[in-house]
Design a protein around this motif. Sequence first.
Motif, PDB file in Angstrom:
ATOM      1  N   LYS A 158       0.743  -1.358   0.053  1.00  0.00           N
ATOM      2  CA  LYS A 158       0.099   0.017   0.095  1.00  0.00           C
ATOM      3  C   LYS A 158       0.799   1.314   0.043  1.00  0.00           C
ATOM      4  O   LYS A 158       0.313   2.224  -0.309  1.00  0.00           O
ATOM      5  CB  LYS A 158      -0.866   0.009   1.152  1.00  0.00           C
ATOM      6  CG  LYS A 158      -0.237   0.209   2.497  1.00  0.00           C
ATOM      7  CD  LYS A 158      -1.450  -0.183   3.594  1.00  0.00           C
ATOM      8  CE  LYS A 158      -0.865  -0.154   4.928  1.00  0.00           C
ATOM      9  NZ  LYS A 158      -1.623  -0.184   5.975  1.00  0.00           N
ATOM     10  N   LYS A 159       2.126   1.235   0.456  1.00  0.00           N
ATOM     11  CA  LYS A 159       2.947   2.414   0.449  1.00  0.00           C
ATOM     12  C   LYS A 159       3.340   3.055  -1.064  1.00  0.00           C
ATOM     13  O   LYS A 159       3.362   3.969  -1.132  1.00  0.00           O
ATOM     14  CB  LYS A 159       4.064   2.209   1.290  1.00  0.00           C
ATOM     15  CG  LYS A 159       5.099   3.370   1.769  1.00  0.00           C
ATOM     16  CD  LYS A 159       6.306   2.851   2.557  1.00  0.00           C
ATOM     17  CE  LYS A 159       7.084   4.054   2.646  1.00  0.00           C
ATOM     18  NZ  LYS A 159       8.226   4.011   3.636  1.00  0.00           N
ATOM     19  N   THR A 160       3.610   1.937  -1.815  1.00  0.00           N
ATOM     20  CA  THR A 160       4.302   2.226  -3.021  1.00  0.00           C
ATOM     21  C   THR A 160       3.333   1.744  -4.149  1.00  0.00           C
ATOM     22  O   THR A 160       3.679   1.725  -5.323  1.00  0.00           O
ATOM     23  CB  THR A 160       5.658   1.794  -3.385  1.00  0.00           C
ATOM     24  OG1 THR A 160       5.751   0.300  -3.006  1.00  0.00           O
ATOM     25  CG2 THR A 160       6.545   2.425  -2.237  1.00  0.00           C
ATOM     26  N   ARG A 161       1.969   1.508  -4.055  1.00  0.00           N
ATOM     27  CA  ARG A 161       1.188   0.751  -4.892  1.00  0.00           C
ATOM     28  C   ARG A 161       0.823   1.779  -6.177  1.00  0.00           C
ATOM     29  O   ARG A 161       0.873   1.502  -7.187  1.00  0.00           O
ATOM     30  CB  ARG A 161      -0.169   0.611  -4.386  1.00  0.00           C
ATOM     31  CG  ARG A 161      -1.146  -0.041  -5.333  1.00  0.00           C
ATOM     32  CD  ARG A 161      -2.309  -0.434  -4.564  1.00  0.00           C
ATOM     33  NE  ARG A 161      -3.147   0.798  -4.250  1.00  0.00           N
ATOM     34  CZ  ARG A 161      -3.629   0.774  -2.691  1.00  0.00           C
ATOM     35  NH1 ARG A 161      -3.177   0.058  -1.898  1.00  0.00           N
ATOM     36  NH2 ARG A 161      -4.255   2.184  -2.495  1.00  0.00           N
ATOM     37  N   GLY A 162       0.633   3.394  -5.596  1.00  0.00           N
ATOM     38  CA  GLY A 162       0.711   4.246  -6.876  1.00  0.00           C
ATOM     39  C   GLY A 162       1.585   3.972  -8.019  1.00  0.00           C
ATOM     40  O   GLY A 162       1.470   4.045  -8.989  1.00  0.00           O
ATOM     41  N   ALA A 163       2.876   4.057  -7.468  1.00  0.00           N
ATOM     42  CA  ALA A 163       4.292   4.003  -8.235  1.00  0.00           C
ATOM     43  C   ALA A 163       4.335   2.986  -9.065  1.00  0.00           C
ATOM     44  O   ALA A 163       4.620   3.039 -10.403  1.00  0.00           O
ATOM     45  CB  ALA A 163       5.550   4.177  -7.334  1.00  0.00           C
ATOM     46  N   PHE A 164       3.878   1.641  -8.563  1.00  0.00           N
ATOM     47  CA  PHE A 164       3.927   0.448  -9.283  1.00  0.00           C
ATOM     48  C   PHE A 164       3.008   0.547 -10.297  1.00  0.00           C
ATOM     49  O   PHE A 164       3.652   0.167 -11.530  1.00  0.00           O
ATOM     50  CB  PHE A 164       3.634  -0.582  -8.503  1.00  0.00           C
ATOM     51  CG  PHE A 164       4.971  -0.994  -7.411  1.00  0.00           C
ATOM     52  CD1 PHE A 164       6.088  -0.497  -7.565  1.00  0.00           C
ATOM     53  CD2 PHE A 164       4.618  -1.649  -6.424  1.00  0.00           C
ATOM     54  CE1 PHE A 164       7.236  -0.743  -6.828  1.00  0.00           C
ATOM     55  CE2 PHE A 164       5.770  -1.951  -5.460  1.00  0.00           C
ATOM     56  CZ  PHE A 164       7.199  -1.358  -5.552  1.00  0.00           C
TER      57      PHE A 164
END
Length: 537
Positions: A158-164
Motif C-alpha cells: 500500500k505504500k508504493t502501490r501508486g508508483a508501481f
Amino acid sequence: MAREQLGVLNALDVAKTQLYHFTAIVIAGMGFFTDAYDLFCISLVSKLLGRIYYTDLTHPKPGTLPPNVAAAVNGVALCGTLAGQLFFGWLGDKMGRKKVYGMTLILMVLCSVASGLSFSDHPKSVISTLCFFRFWLGFGIGGDYPLSATIMSEYANKKTRGAFIAAVFAMQGFGILTGGIVALIVSSAFDHAFKAPAYSVDRRASLAPQADFVWRIILMVGALPALLTYYWRMKMPETARYTALVAKNAKQAATDMSKVLQVQLEAEDEKLEKITEEKSNSFGLFTKQFAARHGLHLLGTTSTWFLLDIAFYSQNLFQKDIFSAIGWIPKAERMNAIHEVYRIARAQTLIAMCSTVPGYWFTVAFIDYMGRFAIQLMGFFFMTVFMFALAIPYHHWTLPDNNIGFVVIYSLTFFFANFGPNATTFVVPAEIFPARLRSTCHGISAAAGKAGAIVGAFGFLYAAQDKNPAKTDAGYPPGIGVKNSLIMLGVINFFGMVFTLLVPESKGKSLEELTGENEEEEEAPEQQAASARTFPV
C-alpha cells in the motif's frame, strides 16, 4: 468497525519492495509497451498509405487517405479496444486475471503480424483487411488495460502501490518512443537503399515500390515484445486477492503468496468465510448498494478518462497534421513517400523523448507523495493553460521564426498529460472498487476513455480542416480550423478539472480499506460515508 485483515493480504500490504514487484512491473508493463506501440504506430504510416494507394499522378499533390478511410484506419483499433476493455474486464472478474491475461497477449501477437500482412495491393483489399485485423488487435489491447492495472494493484504494497501501477502505465511512453525509433530506422534504411526524388520533381518515381514494405514492417514489429513476455505472464500466479476474495480459496492464496513473498503464510478459511459472507461484500454492479457506495466514484473515473482521451488522442494521432500546419514538416510534394515517414517519425520521436516519457516517470516518482487527486487536478489545469496558450495567438505560432516556441508549448501539454490525468485515470480505478468488480469497473472506466479517444480521432480529423474549402485536404468538408480545434481541446481539459472533484484520494490505504471489504456489517453506513469523500484529507 474494521475487522482484522486476512494474513495473506496484510502481508502483501506491508511487504517491502522486492524483486517480484519489479518482475510484475516488467511483465505487466511490456503489455502496455506493446499496446502503445500498436495503437500509435498507425499515425506514423497513415500518410504513406495515402501516397501508395490513393495518389493520382495527374494531381500536383500526392494522395491522402479519403476522409472515411482515414477515420477507419485511425479509429478502428480504438473501437476494438473499447469492446475489449468491457469484455475482458468483465471476464477478468469471472475467470481470474491470469487466465484472461494470456488470451489477450496471444490475440495481440497474431493480429500485429496479420496487420502487416494485409492482403493484395488493391486499395480496398488492403484497407479492409488492415482495418479487420486492427480491430481485433485493439480488442486484445483492450483486455490489457483492466488486467494489467488490476494485477499490479493486487500485487503491490500500500505504500508504493501508486508508483508501481503508474510504472506499468509508463511503459506506454516507451512504446510510443520505440514506435518512432523503429519508423526512423526502417524509413531511413529504405530511403537510402532506394533513392527517390521528391513528388514535385518526378511524381511516379517518388513512389518507390519498396515503400509498401515500410508500413508493413513497422506494424509487424509490434508483435515482438508481446511474444517475448508470454512465458513470464503464464508463470505468474493468480493474485491473492482474486483467489481469496473472489474464488474464496484461502489455502491456494496462502500457498501462492508464500512462494512469491518467501514467507510462511497460513490459510485462514474461517476468517475468509466471515468476510465473503457479509452482505456488504456480495452486492453486484447494478445494485443500489453499489450506486450508494461507488456510484459517484465510477462517474468520476469514467468522465475524467473520457475527457482526457479526447484531448490526448487528438494530439497523438494528429501530431503530423499540426506539425505540417505550422511548417515544421515540409509540404508533402517536396518529399518522396519514404522520406515523409522519416520526417513524421523524427518529429514524433522528439516529442516523445522530451515530454511524453519524462511526464510518465514524473508521475511514478511523485504519485505516492503528492497523491492521485493533486496530480490529476494539476495535470488538467496545465493542459488547459497550455492549450489556450497555443490556440489564442495561433497565427503567431505559424510564423517561421516562432515554430520552436510552438513545439515547446505543445510538448508541455504532453508532459502534463502524462504527469497528470493520463496516468492517474489508469491508476485510480484499479484501487477504489471491490475485488469482485475491480477488473469490470476498470474496464468500464477505460472504455469511457476509449470512447473519448474515438471522439478525438474522428472529430479532430474533420474539425481541424481549414475553414476555406480551397485549403482543406482532398475529400474533406471545411472544418473550424486548427486554432478553434485547439480552443475546444482547452475547454475539454477544463471540464476534466471539474470532474476530478468526484475522484477519491487512495494514497497510502489498503485496497480493502478503500472498498469497505474489510468492514463489519453494522459499520457499513459509516464506511459508505467515508468512501464518498472526494477530497484528500
